[in-house]
Scaffold this motif. Sequence first.
Motif, PDB file in Angstrom:
ATOM      1  N   UNK A 159      40.477  44.787  45.003  1.00 51.66           N
ATOM      2  CA  UNK A 159      40.047  44.847  46.403  1.00 51.66           C
ATOM      3  C   UNK A 159      39.584  43.487  46.911  1.00 51.66           C
ATOM      4  N   UNK A 160      39.235  42.600  45.988  1.00 52.00           N
ATOM      5  CA  UNK A 160      38.763  41.273  46.386  1.00 52.00           C
ATOM      6  C   UNK A 160      39.893  40.259  46.549  1.00 52.00           C
ATOM      7  N   UNK A 161      41.111  40.630  46.145  1.00 50.94           N
ATOM      8  CA  UNK A 161      42.240  39.705  46.278  1.00 50.94           C
ATOM      9  C   UNK A 161      42.612  39.525  47.749  1.00 50.94           C
ATOM     10  N   UNK A 162      42.911  38.314  48.164  1.00 48.47           N
ATOM     11  CA  UNK A 162      43.284  38.071  49.568  1.00 48.47           C
ATOM     12  C   UNK A 162      44.546  38.842  49.956  1.00 48.47           C
ATOM     13  N   UNK A 179      55.076  42.998  42.727  1.00 53.76           N
ATOM     14  CA  UNK A 179      53.791  42.438  43.162  1.00 53.76           C
ATOM     15  C   UNK A 179      52.733  42.661  42.083  1.00 53.76           C
ATOM     16  N   UNK A 180      52.752  43.863  41.513  1.00 54.21           N
ATOM     17  CA  UNK A 180      51.781  44.196  40.466  1.00 54.21           C
ATOM     18  C   UNK A 180      51.968  43.299  39.229  1.00 54.21           C
ATOM     19  N   UNK A 181      53.199  43.171  38.757  1.00 53.23           N
ATOM     20  CA  UNK A 181      53.457  42.476  37.494  1.00 53.23           C
ATOM     21  C   UNK A 181      53.480  40.959  37.623  1.00 53.23           C
ATOM     22  N   UNK A 182      53.957  40.443  38.770  1.00 54.03           N
ATOM     23  CA  UNK A 182      54.146  38.996  38.904  1.00 54.03           C
ATOM     24  C   UNK A 182      53.038  38.295  39.686  1.00 54.03           C
ATOM     25  N   UNK A 183      52.259  39.054  40.458  1.00 59.13           N
ATOM     26  CA  UNK A 183      51.224  38.421  41.284  1.00 59.13           C
ATOM     27  C   UNK A 183      49.830  38.942  40.931  1.00 59.13           C
ATOM     28  N   UNK A 184      49.653  40.259  41.011  1.00 55.07           N
ATOM     29  CA  UNK A 184      48.312  40.828  40.846  1.00 55.07           C
ATOM     30  C   UNK A 184      47.791  40.647  39.422  1.00 55.07           C
ATOM     31  N   UNK A 185      48.572  41.023  38.415  1.00 52.55           N
ATOM     32  CA  UNK A 185      48.085  40.940  37.038  1.00 52.55           C
ATOM     33  C   UNK A 185      47.866  39.506  36.562  1.00 52.55           C
ATOM     34  N   UNK A 186      48.743  38.544  36.880  1.00 54.04           N
ATOM     35  CA  UNK A 186      48.438  37.151  36.490  1.00 54.04           C
ATOM     36  C   UNK A 186      47.154  36.616  37.120  1.00 54.04           C
ATOM     37  N   UNK A 187      46.773  37.151  38.292  1.00 60.44           N
ATOM     38  CA  UNK A 187      45.531  36.726  38.939  1.00 60.44           C
ATOM     39  C   UNK A 187      44.315  37.495  38.421  1.00 60.44           C
ATOM     40  N   UNK A 188      44.544  38.468  37.558  1.00 60.65           N
ATOM     41  CA  UNK A 188      43.475  39.383  37.151  1.00 60.65           C
ATOM     42  C   UNK A 188      43.007  39.159  35.718  1.00 60.65           C
ATOM     43  N   UNK A 189      43.106  37.920  35.236  1.00 56.72           N
ATOM     44  CA  UNK A 189      42.688  37.643  33.860  1.00 56.72           C
ATOM     45  C   UNK A 189      41.208  37.973  33.640  1.00 56.72           C
ATOM     46  N   UNK A 190      40.386  37.723  34.649  1.00 53.96           N
ATOM     47  CA  UNK A 190      38.951  38.004  34.516  1.00 53.96           C
ATOM     48  C   UNK A 190      38.708  39.499  34.362  1.00 53.96           C
ATOM     49  N   UNK A 191      39.371  40.311  35.186  1.00 50.81           N
ATOM     50  CA  UNK A 191      39.198  41.764  35.116  1.00 50.81           C
ATOM     51  C   UNK A 191      39.749  42.312  33.797  1.00 50.81           C
ATOM     52  N   UNK A 260      34.766  33.138  28.932  1.00 50.49           N
ATOM     53  CA  UNK A 260      34.826  32.548  30.265  1.00 50.49           C
ATOM     54  C   UNK A 260      35.345  33.563  31.283  1.00 50.49           C
ATOM     55  N   UNK A 261      36.446  34.240  30.937  1.00 47.57           N
ATOM     56  CA  UNK A 261      37.009  35.253  31.828  1.00 47.57           C
ATOM     57  C   UNK A 261      36.077  36.457  31.948  1.00 47.57           C
ATOM     58  N   UNK A 262      35.364  36.779  30.854  1.00 48.60           N
ATOM     59  CA  UNK A 262      34.442  37.915  30.874  1.00 48.60           C
ATOM     60  C   UNK A 262      33.310  37.671  31.879  1.00 48.60           C
ATOM     61  N   UNK A 263      32.743  36.489  31.878  1.00 48.96           N
ATOM     62  CA  UNK A 263      31.662  36.162  32.802  1.00 48.96           C
ATOM     63  C   UNK A 263      32.160  36.200  34.247  1.00 48.96           C
ATOM     64  N   UNK A 264      33.378  35.693  34.477  1.00 49.27           N
ATOM     65  CA  UNK A 264      33.960  35.760  35.828  1.00 49.27           C
ATOM     66  C   UNK A 264      34.197  37.204  36.244  1.00 49.27           C
ATOM     67  N   UNK A 265      34.661  38.018  35.296  1.00 48.57           N
ATOM     68  CA  UNK A 265      34.959  39.414  35.618  1.00 48.57           C
ATOM     69  C   UNK A 265      33.742  40.232  35.918  1.00 48.57           C
ATOM     70  N   UNK A 266      32.576  39.838  35.390  1.00 53.65           N
ATOM     71  CA  UNK A 266      31.350  40.586  35.645  1.00 53.65           C
ATOM     72  C   UNK A 266      30.954  40.543  37.123  1.00 53.65           C
ATOM     73  N   UNK A 267      31.362  39.468  37.808  1.00 52.37           N
ATOM     74  CA  UNK A 267      31.051  39.337  39.225  1.00 52.37           C
ATOM     75  C   UNK A 267      32.269  39.566  40.116  1.00 52.37           C
ATOM     76  N   UNK A 268      33.408  39.892  39.524  1.00 45.75           N
ATOM     77  CA  UNK A 268      34.627  40.105  40.312  1.00 45.75           C
ATOM     78  C   UNK A 268      34.461  41.289  41.240  1.00 45.75           C
ATOM     79  N   UNK A 269      34.860  41.106  42.478  1.00 43.82           N
ATOM     80  CA  UNK A 269      34.788  42.191  43.442  1.00 43.82           C
ATOM     81  C   UNK A 269      33.455  42.305  44.128  1.00 43.82           C
ATOM     82  N   UNK A 270      32.513  41.416  43.786  1.00 37.08           N
ATOM     83  CA  UNK A 270      31.197  41.485  44.412  1.00 37.08           C
ATOM     84  C   UNK A 270      31.280  41.115  45.893  1.00 37.08           C
ATOM     85  N   UNK A 271      32.179  40.172  46.195  1.00 35.77           N
ATOM     86  CA  UNK A 271      32.381  39.758  47.569  1.00 35.77           C
ATOM     87  C   UNK A 271      33.842  39.927  47.922  1.00 35.77           C
ATOM     88  N   UNK A 272      34.140  40.712  48.911  1.00 34.43           N
ATOM     89  CA  UNK A 272      35.540  40.958  49.269  1.00 34.43           C
ATOM     90  C   UNK A 272      36.050  39.813  50.129  1.00 34.43           C
TER      91      UNK A 272
END
Length: 273
Positions: A159-162, A179-191, A260-272
């Motif tokens: 939900x936080x992705x532009x 879109x899911x496999x080539x764009x969304x998931x590569x951007x979702x390493x933190x999640x 590193x990704x875990x710490x980023x993922x803990x705050x992912x989605x906090x700001x849309x």
Amino acid sequence: MKTKKNISLYITIIIIAIIWLIPLYVIFLTPFKTSGELFSNILGLPKSFSFANLTRVWEEIDVLHYMKNSVIITFVSIVITVLLSSLAAFAISRSKWKITKATYFLFVLGLMIPTQVGMVPLFLTVKSLNLYNNYFGLILSYIAMSTPISIFIFVGFFSSLPNSILEAAYIDGCKEMQIYSKIVMPLSKAAVSTTVIYNSVLIWNDFTYPLLFTRGDSIKPLPLAIYSMKGEYMSDYPAVFAGIVIATIPILVIYIILQKQFIQGMTAGAVKG
């Protein structure tokens, strides 16, 4: 006044850190002690650092066999959970249907139900499907247990992705799965990292499900094997703690790699946006 508040904050943080560190100190120091040293001074240093307990545990309970079982169960459960949860979360975050919100609520509702409540029906289901004492019985149970929190994490991140990135992909002719496999998931390493670490710790260290759904040693995971070292009237606690340390190492390695990704993922989605 501000300085006093800062000092109080630092003192509170130090006290909390000490409370957290003392159990870790005991866990990682006990394997190098004898039983006498442990009971005479639980917080004291060993007279000599010996790897005898670690070596004995490794040889006596066939650690590699039980660790292999834990790796298979954890790895397969995590892979399937990430795949299914990310697909469901992508559909939920992109859909504008009212029924989608109701579906998401049902998934999140799973976070509010204690695991113990579903043990009896889950056990009966596993038995009726002839999955008792079977890898798949444990794996399916863990997938069911991990899916609610995983979907919650992925929906917050997706939900936080532009929207501009996804709309540009639509304009270029990409289908939903592309879109899911080539764009969304590569951007979702933190999640993904957050989901992997969080669920790996729960599954790897779980004791209850293996106790319910397994018998014998064929698919017994490592935590259950460590428990078998506990005697009815007397326990060799340095050896038990040695097993705990051995079982902890793989999860520590995973966390170090993905921290590193875990710490980023803990705050992912906090700001849309």
